[in-house]
Design a protein around this motif. Structure first.
Motif, PDB file in Angstrom:
ATOM      1  N   ARG A  81       0.811  -1.329  -0.019  1.00 52.16           N
ATOM      2  CA  ARG A  81       0.194  -0.087   0.193  1.00 52.16           C
ATOM      3  C   ARG A  81       0.849   1.434   0.093  1.00 52.16           C
ATOM      4  NH1 ARG A  81      -2.497   0.687   4.729  1.00 52.16           N
ATOM      5  NH2 ARG A  81      -1.690  -1.178   5.911  1.00 52.16           N
ATOM      6  N   ARG A 138      -1.022   2.414  -5.032  1.00 50.51           N
ATOM      7  CA  ARG A 138      -1.917   3.331  -5.666  1.00 50.51           C
ATOM      8  C   ARG A 138      -1.512   3.012  -7.333  1.00 50.51           C
ATOM      9  NH1 ARG A 138       1.356   5.895  -1.551  1.00 50.51           N
ATOM     10  NH2 ARG A 138       3.068   5.370  -2.830  1.00 50.51           N
ATOM     11  N   TRP A 139      -2.419   3.932  -7.914  1.00 45.34           N
ATOM     12  CA  TRP A 139      -2.224   3.298  -9.409  1.00 45.34           C
ATOM     13  C   TRP A 139      -0.969   3.936 -10.130  1.00 45.34           C
ATOM     14  CZ3 TRP A 139      -1.516   7.511 -13.228  1.00 45.34           C
ATOM     15  CH2 TRP A 139      -1.943   8.724 -12.669  1.00 45.34           C
ATOM     16  N   LYS A 159      -6.045  -7.250  -5.263  1.00 45.33           N
ATOM     17  CA  LYS A 159      -7.274  -7.680  -4.638  1.00 45.33           C
ATOM     18  C   LYS A 159      -7.243  -9.223  -4.764  1.00 45.33           C
ATOM     19  CE  LYS A 159      -9.189  -3.747  -4.017  1.00 45.33           C
ATOM     20  NZ  LYS A 159      -8.037  -3.570  -2.903  1.00 45.33           N
ATOM     21  N   GLY A 210      -3.348  -3.372  -1.998  1.00 43.38           N
ATOM     22  CA  GLY A 210      -2.813  -3.030  -3.225  1.00 43.38           C
ATOM     23  C   GLY A 210      -2.408  -1.777  -3.287  1.00 43.38           C
ATOM     24  N   LYS A 228      -2.776  -3.646  -8.491  1.00 47.73           N
ATOM     25  CA  LYS A 228      -3.976  -3.338  -7.803  1.00 47.73           C
ATOM     26  C   LYS A 228      -4.755  -4.755  -7.633  1.00 47.73           C
ATOM     27  CE  LYS A 228      -6.407  -0.375  -5.168  1.00 47.73           C
ATOM     28  NZ  LYS A 228      -5.643   0.549  -3.918  1.00 47.73           N
TER      29      LYS A 228
END
Lengths: 196, 301, 111, 475, 613
Positions: A62, B38-39, B30, B36, B26
């Motif tokens: 994250r 960040r883009w 999931k 996950g 991401k």
């Protein structure tokens, strides 16, 4: 290991070690702050804390951190527990193989002051003699929350440009770090170890 | 003029693929019930890599890195991107496949140039795996080329125009399956990521890469993924307008990611053996059907 | 009719060569064969009730054909020569190998 | 112009004189040999009566283009053999002169029985010469087979005499076609068997391995070139011109010739010793040449005959001299021997390559003609000829490669693997080798100067008409 | 300057070279360089002449004649160029040779022989010079490592050459003349004689090219030949086989004559059969090349694989595939010549070509590395180099005819070639330099010239393949095929086109971009080859650390050690020897009774069946 008294007192933090805050450095620090690849050097009981931080419960990815297999690709070296003299030699060798803006994070009390093994013949007491440690995470093996908190702290330091351990290592290698290493590992030149 | 379009293509490729990489991480997260990243995490990784210092193992180590990135960027220029063709008529299938080979040869040379045995083993695995996935894919496309009498990709795209039913996915179902399996091989996604096996050989060829070399290799990987998935979309899904093309592209790539998120890794002995069992058989059947009976090319709804 | 007899004699000689293992016996069978051959040569020139081809007084016709007889003379002489050489060889074989039996002669052809 | 009878008379005379005056025999031998070699070129052609009787009754000598060439070749070969075997003459000088007379007579004679007598002279002196190799049992085997052969031959011509009443070659060749079937078969087969022994054809050549395999520098070239050429030339003369077999029998003889060629080549491939290899090679070549005579390709047969004769002179004298000076001729311990005396090596290599029939050498011209005339007959014979020459090529190349480049398998070829053998007093051999080598190469490139009188010889053999007219014209 | 006087000069000067090398080794070797250069210059003069006839000598009643033609010029230039470039290596190898004089002489004879083969007007001259090439190269090979391989080489190439001899005389018997043009006219009326002649004569081409059933000699001979002669063997002499395949299948128009036969995939079944053999030899060549330990054997097996490409191209006879095959002749000559020369250079300096004993030579021999790199890029058929042009043409040819199985082999061959070309590069040049090669220097300047020229040619014709293809299309017209279309630097085939200049520019542009990206970011710190990540362990022995031994072990144990063809030939040779032994015991036995028995048997047979058969 007994402290010998002719230990040389050098003020490591002399000079303004903070990054000369040019625009480029500020930008670089932003990138370095957001993506931090760790070299998972499991030296002791703290290693078992890291899998939960990486997997679904706490998910280190994250905040942009991920495990890397080789020191060349890694940014941060995690020393997760007591360091025997033999492992110290490997840790120093690996640290020197890492790329330049590199950081060291010490887990638990064993890296601070030797912890419960302070009087053992095999372990070293103060990691700071040998490697420039940027961040210590207290706890006789900190839980994953503490580890995550520590990593967030490290990222903020990097963004602000305070995590300059690698510069300290560069500047003070001859007068502080190298004599310490030789004092504890013996005169043998670190790289061509024969009888290990 | 066409060189400018080429440059534009490279920029588009970089932006599109790297964001998609973020989504892909991401999606994998999931699947593993994680939050996950960040883009824009992959952007951060790439720029961080370029900001770091690096070491060099000699001339060939640097030259190989430059050659691999240069070769792959050159191949991006030749791939038709939803109708935008930099050099019309020159986007020949064999040219693209062999320009990709320039990329992999460059990477192989610089990896072995680094002197680390893990890198050589990684390169050996990459080349062995290439023998595996490349031949079935080329056989299927060979059937297509004979069927339509042209080997230029944009021509093959025009042939599939006109609605969902004309896609090669339906005209040549077996070919599409083989195409997708060898796409997984090309992308070195999980079942076939023996070359870059982080647990076994410390990320294979990339073991000695740090700093800007690592950045260049990651860029090269992104461009290579862009080409391979673009190739699959053009050949089998008849890449239409820009939006349709990008949707199809994302769909294919995420579908591949989902599969790879759950599968384990092949042993290197099994990879070639696996590719030469089912996929090769399917591709031969498909090519035979197209060449001898013309089903899917002339005879179609 | 007698010619078949002589040819049979020749084949006796050849059979002798075929079966005998002793060198001297082979030489003897060689001579038998030559003998049969010489008799056959003589018989080719034979004419019924004709006289020997020696001109004593005046030559009143009906002689046997003299040519085969001349040929037989040379053939006999040649047969003699060959037998002489064969015996010389047989002696030398005995000197070197100490036997006349072909089977016991070792070490010549298997080098 | 020299009367051909002298070619027989003078050597015989010299032989008798040498019996009484031993010391002179060395000079006599070389004098006679040089005389015959030179006079061969100035022979008078045509028919010569002996003893004043006209041909069908008396014996005559026949010199047409065919025997003219053969005489020259044989006398040259004899001289070369003497050169190669100078140190082996010991007490064989008289026999050699007798052989010279016999060989000349054999080729020139026009009468079948006279041919038998000369044949016997040669074979008997052959037995005596072969005995010098101390392998008495093989010589005995040669004697048995030789006598058997010549008796069968005599039987054959006596059957002919019984039916035709004449022994003169020209007369027989005129009447032979209308002889009744079974007599023709019997006489042909027996004459074929008789001559087959000396011409080394398959069932009759059991003696060849023992005799040729253990030759000395004198007897080696003598047997393999002089005797072989004489026997095969006579074979060609008789079965080419006089007793011409009809279709069924000729097929059997051709088959026999080819079997000899192929079988001999395969056994040559299996032989480990140099002289044994050359023995089987000469059997093979004899089989090949006889097949060519049978097919009717006289031109090719003659060229191959000359090619084989001159090549074998070098090969055999080299092999025998190597055996003489080192006591062993196994090929494996002779590796790199050519590098010690390059002249002999050059000669040996050129001779071998010409035997195989590679371009740039005389043998290639022979192979072209052989194939041409073989193709005229049917498809299979050229295939067998080519198969045979492939096998021959293999074992010769294996030999040459080992003799030029010393070195174990797997290491670079180098001096230290050089064999310890040495060739003593090889000057005469290297002289011969270089001479013949140059002739082979030059005639390989421009074969004309050697081949047009061979062409005349082949024509004279094929058209019987001139032969008959010269011999019987005088009746 | 006429061809026949050229050939005569060649032969005489080879004798001259023999004598000169006896006097002074270096001088003789320099003469070979001079003469091959002179030969190349003269041959170059014949570029546009076609149809001129020169007669050499009267060979008995036959006439040896030469005729210039475009395809002859093309092959002659490729061969003489290879000879000329390789001859630069001769002077340095003289002291290592066992018979240097013979080496120089045979080198010259084989060179002149190849020119004779290409310019022959009639089959007899073709055969004579073909045999001269065979036996002259035959006597050079044993100067290398083994004495057994020349015999294998001679056996297999004599099978080919004598099959051709048989076909030539069969033609002479049925058509009446040796002349190639006359024969091709006569053949158009007699397809079934042509079918027989096609198969027997193509065998000569296949044996020399090293196609599948006859490939066993090639790795053995090229691997063990002297280091300076292997490039000539695999770069040059293999192309003589290609020329003969060209003569049998294209100069005598096999497509027109055999049109009546069973057509497989639009091609007469004879051509298809040969193409299948070519395909099999590609696969066999690739699989075996991957396994080899010795670099020279590996490159030899790559020659087997590439001659498969050449034969497929030549047999394809359609506009694009044929051009691909012809161009591959040139590309392969340059590429495998350069590869062999670079390993000859390595052998000159380090004494061995075994890959497991080499390593890290790029620091000491950079130029050899560059030449080798460019050669393998071309051999693997990767765009900027000339190898890609010919492979692309062959693929287009196969695609337009839809030959699926041959395409499978061709694709496997080209992808497989990445594996085996990369192995010597990584084993010999990259990785750690072993201490025993510490003082290895670059090869002397004279040996560098051919490496530079070959790399330059490969790059130049990689960027402008049009120049060669223009001449090849002229050949195609002269042979009766439609020429391949070239438009500037664009090569246009029925199923697609590509532009070599654009690709090179784009590739260059991409490389520039990457270089800019590389140089703007912070400078990299050079590090020693031993300082690599070894998970903390300390490694001190560069010899063992360098990863070079059984490189593709995982790929190799997928397929066993298939040497069946070699075993087959050895078995045949053994049977012939045993047959010889049997004949010896049967007919030349110790006791006389054996032979008398055979004589009597002969008489009974003749007596009973003499007049009946």
């Amino acid at each position: 290991m007994a402290m010998n008294n002719d230990f040389n007192e050098i003020n490591l933090n002399d000079g303004d070690l903070n990054d000369t805050i040019t625009f480029w450095d500020k930008l670089k620090n932003v990138f370095r702050g957001n993506s931090l690849w760790m070299l998972h050097y499991c030296t002791g009981c703290g290693a078992v804390e890291l899998p939960p931080t990486m997997t679904s419960r706490f998910d280190m990815e994250r905040i942009g951190m991920g495990p890397m297999a080789t020191p060349r690709q890694a940014d941060v070296l995690l020393i997760t527990g007591y360091l025997s003299v033999k492992t110290l030699r490997r840790v120093i060798y690996t640290y020197e193989q890492m790329m330049e803006p590199k950081y060291v994070v010490g887990f638990g009390s064993c890296t601070l002051n030797g912890g419960i093994y302070y009087d053992s013949y095999a372990t070293i007491n103060k990691l700071d003699y040998y490697l420039p440690v940027d961040l210590y995470i207290a706890g006789c093996m900190p839980r994953p929350e503490a580890v995550m908190n520590g990593f967030k702290k490290l990222m903020d330091m990097i963004k602000k440009g305070e995590a300059t351990g690698w510069k300290k290592y560069q500047r003070h290698y001859e007068d502080y770090y190298s004599p310490n290493q030789i004092r504890s590992l013996g005169e043998v030149y670190v790289k061509d170890e024969f009888h290990e | 003029m066409s060189y400018l379009i080429g440059l534009m293509l490279i920029v588009i490729a970089f932006l599109w693929q790297v964001t998609l990489e973020g989504f892909q991480r991401k999606v994998t997260a999931k699947v593993q019930r994680r939050v996950g990243p960040r883009w824009y995490q992959t952007f951060m990784d790439i720029f961080k890599a370029f900001s770091k210092s690096s070491i060099s193992h000699g001339f060939i180590y640097d030259f190989g890195a430059m050659m691999t990135l240069g070769g792959t960027m050159a191949t991006v220029v030749f791939l038709p991107f939803s109708g935008i063709v930099a050099f019309n008529g020159l986007d020949n299938f064999f040219v693209i496949i062999y320009l990709l080979a320039v990329g992999s040869l460059g990477m192989a040379m610089s990896a072995v140039g680094s002197g680390n045995p893990w890198a050589s083993i990684g390169v050996m695995r990459a080349l062995t795996q290439m023998v595996g996935y490349e031949v079935p894919f080329m056989i299927v496309v060979f059937g297509m080329i004979f069927g339509y009498g042209t080997s230029s990709i944009s021509a093959l795209v025009e042939v599939q125009a006109g609605g969902f039913l004309n896609w090669h996915l339906l005209r040549m179902p077996l070919g599409a399956i083989v195409g997708f399996i060898s796409l997984m091989g090309m992308l070195a996604k999980k079942p076939y990521d023996t070359p870059i096996a982080p647990a076994e050989i410390a990320s294979g060829p990339l073991v000695e890469y740090g700093g800007k070399h690592l950045g260049m290799l990651m860029l090269q990987h992104e461009f290579a993924v862009f080409i391979e998935v673009g190739l699959f979309v053009n050949l089998f899904l008849g890449g239409g307008g820009i939006v349709a093309y990008l949707i199809k592209y994302a769909a294919v790539y995420l579908f591949a990611t989902i599969i790879s998120a759950v599968l384990g890794r092949f042993k290197i002995e099994q990879v070639v053996y696996h590719f030469y069992k089912v996929p090769l058989a399917l591709s031969l059947i498909q090519a035979a059907v197209v060449i001898f009976t013309g089903l899917g090319v002339e005879i179609w709804l | 009719m007698s010619q078949y007899l002589y040819i049979a004699l020749m084949f006796v000689g050849i059979y002798g060569l075929l079966s005998q293992k002793n060198i001297l016996k082979m030489i003897i069978s060689l001579n038998i064969m030559e003998l049969g051959l010489n008799l056959f040569i003589i018989s080719t020139g034979y004419i019924k009730e004709a006289k020997a081809p020696i001109i004593l007084f005046g030559n009143e016709g009906n002689y046997v054909d003299p040519l085969p007889q001349a040929i037989v003379l040379t053939a006999i002489v040649i047969g003699l020569g060959v037998t002489a050489v064969a015996l010389m060889l047989a002696r030398n074989i005995y000197k070197t190998y100490g036997t006349y039996e072909i089977d016991e002669i070792r070490g010549e052809n298997d080098d | 112009m020299i009367n051909p009878v002298l070619l027989i008379a003078i050597p015989l005379l010299a032989a008798f004189i040498s019996v009484f005056i031993q010391k002179l025999s060395w000079v006599l031998l070389f004098g006679v040999s040089i005389f015959t070699a030179i006079s061969g070129f100035f022979l008078q052609k045509g028919m010569f009566m002996i003893g004043g009787w006209k041909p069908p009754f008396g014996i005559n000598l026949m010199i047409d283009d065919y025997s003219f060439i053969i005489i020259i070749v044989i006398n040259l070969l004899f001289f070369l053999t003497l050169l190669s075997g100078m140190w082996e003459l010991k007490k064989n000088k008289t026999i050699l002169m007798v052989i010279l007379a016999g060989i000349n007579g054999l080729v020139m004679t026009g009468d079948l029985f006279n041919l038998f007598v000369f044949l016997e002279i040669i074979t008997i002196s052959g037995y005596i010469l072969a005995a010098s190799s101390d392998k008495y049992y093989s010589v005995f085997k040669y004697l048995v087979l030789g006598t058997l052969g010549s008796s069968l031959y005599l039987f054959g011509i006596m059957v002919l005499y019984g039916t035709l009443g004449t022994l003169n070659m020209a007369d027989i060749s005129q009447q032979f076609p209308n002889v009744s079937g079974s007599v023709k078969i019997i006489s042909l087969t027996f004459v074929f068997a008789g001559l087959g022994v000396e011409a080394k054809l398959l069932p009759f050549n059991a003696w060849v391995k023992g005799i040729y395999g253990n030759t000395t520098p004198l007897t080696g070239p003598l047997f393999s070139t002089v005797f072989a050429t004489g026997a095969i030339a006579v074979f060609g003369r008789i079965f080419g011109q006089i007793l011409v077999p009809d279709s069924t029998l000729i097929f059997a003889f051709i088959a026999l010739g080819l079997i000899t060629f192929i079988f001999a080549e395969t056994s040559a491939m299996a032989s480990k010793k140099l002289r044994e290899l050359l023995t089987f090679s000469s059997i093979g070549q004899a089989g090949l040449i006889i097949t060519m005579f049978m097919i009717g390709g006289f031109y090719a047969a003659l060229i191959q005959l000359i090619n084989n004769a001159f090549a074998k002179t070098i090969l055999f004298s080299y092999a025998t001299k190597a055996y003489k000076s080192n006591g062993d001729d196994t090929i494996n311990n002779m590796s790199g021997l050519f590098r010690k005396n390059v002249m002999m090596g050059f000669g040996f290599t050129v001779a071998t390559l010409s035997l195989i029939g590679l371009p740039l050498f005389f043998g290639f011209y022979a192979k072209i003609n052989m194939l041409q005339s073989a193709f005229a007959l049917n498809m299979w014979i050229p295939a067998l000829i080519i198969l045979g020459s492939i096998i021959e090529g293999i074992y010769y190349i294996r030999l040459l490669v080992k003799l030029w480049n010393p070195g174990e398998e797997g290491q670079e070829s180098s001096e230290l693997a050089q064999s310890q053998f040495v060739i003593k007093n090889g000057f005469s051999l290297s002289l011969i080798a270089v001479l013949i080598g140059i002739i082979f190469v030059v005639s390989g490139i421009i074969p004309d100067f050697l081949t047009e009188n061979i062409a005349k010889a082949a024509d004279s053999l094929s058209d019987a008409a001139t032969y008959l007219s010269t011999v019987l014209g005088g009746i | 300057m006429t061809i026949n006087s050229l050939i005569a000069q060649g032969m005489i000067s080879s004798l001259l070279v023999y004598l000169l090398t006896k006097l002074n080794k270096k001088l003789g070797a320099f003469l070979t360089v001079l003469f091959s250069g002179y030969l190349l210059f003269v041959i170059f003069g014949f570029q546009n002449s076609a149809g001129e006839v020169f007669s050499l000598i009267h060979f008995g009643e036959f006439e040896l004649t030469f005729m210039t033609s475009h395809y002859a010029w093309y092959f002659a230039i490729v061969l003489t160029l290879t000879y000329f470039l390789v001859s630069f290596f001769n002077p340095y190898w003289m002291k290592k040779m066992v018979n240097p004089a013979a080496y120089n002489m045979l080198f010259m004879v084989s060179m002149v022989g190849t020119v004779g083969v290409f310019y022959a007007k009639d089959f007899l001259t073709l055969f004579i010079f073909y045999e001269i090439v065979v036996w002259s190269s035959l006597f050079i090979i044993p100067m290398g490592k083994s004495r057994k391989t020349p015999v294998i080489y001679y056996t297999i190439s004599s099978i080919g050459s004598f099959a051709m001899l048989y076909a030539i005389f069969y033609l002479y018997h049925s058509v009446g003349s040796f002349d190639i043009q006359a024969v091709s006219e006569a053949m158009s009326q007699a397809p079934n004689t042509y079918r027989f002649v096609f198969f027997t004569m193509i065998v000569a081409g296949l044996t020399k090219l090293g196609i599948f059933p006859f490939h066993t000699w090639l790795p053995a001979a090229h691997g063990s030949a002297p280091h300076t002669f292997s490039p000539v063997l695999s770069g040059g002499l293999v192309k003589v086989g290609g020329f003969i395949a060209l003569i049998t299948a294209t100069v005598i128009p096999s497509f027109k004559i055999l049109a009546g036969d069973l057509q497989l995939m639009g091609v007469p079944f004879e051509n298809y059969l040969i193409m299948l053999l070519g395909a099999v030899s590609i696969v066999v060549g690739t699989l075996m090349a991957i396994k080899q330990e010795d670099a020279k054997k590996l490159i030899a097996y790559s020659t087997v694989s590439n001659s498969g490409y050449i034969i497929i191209g030549l047999m394809l006879n359609d506009q694009v595939g044929f051009a691909g095959g012809m161009m591959h002749v040139f590309n392969h000559a340059m590429a495998s010549g350069a590869m062999f020369l670079s390993f000859a250079a390595i052998a000159y300096r380090t004494g061995t070509t075994k890959m497991s004993e080499l390593g890290g030579l790029i620091k000491r021999m950079p130029l050899t590395f560059a030449a080798y790199l460019i050669a393998i890029i071309s051999l693997a058929g990767i765009p900027p180099m000339s190898g890609f042009a010919s492979k692309w043409l062959i693929f287009q040819g196969l695609a337009s005819n839809g030959m699926m199985f041959i395409a499978l082999a061709a694709f496997f061959g080209s992808i497989g070639s990445f594996l085996y070309v990369f192995r010597p590069l990584s084993a010999a040049f990259l990785g750690q330099l072993s201490p025993k090669h510490k003082d290895v220097k670059e090869v002397p300047w004279m040996m560098q010239i051919p490496l530079i020229i070959m790399s330059f040619l490969t790059i130049f014709y990689g960027i402008f393949p049009g120049r060669i293809l223009a001449y090849i299309s002229k050949i195609q017209e002269s042979v009766g095929l439609k020429g391949v279309e070239i438009e500037g630097t664009k090569i246009i085939a029925a199923t697609g086109m590509w532009d070599s200049l654009v690709i090179t520019l784009v590739f260059g542009g991409g490389f520039m971009l990457a270089a800019i990206l590389f140089f703007i970011s912070p400078k990299a710190k050079p590090v020693d080859q031993m300082n690599t990540y070894t998970s903390g362990e300390f490694i001190y022995d560069p010899d063992h650390y360098h990863y070079a031994k059984n490189y593709y072990a995982t790929f190799e144990n997928n397929y066993g050690n298939k040497k069946r063809v070699e075993l087959f030939f050895d078995a045949v040779a053994l049977r012939v020897k045993e047959f010889g032994e049997m004949v010896k015991t049967m007919f030349f036995a110790k006791s006389v009774s054996f032979s008398i028995f055979w004589i009597m048997l002969f008489f009974t047979l003749v007596y009973f069946w003499g007049d009946k058969v």
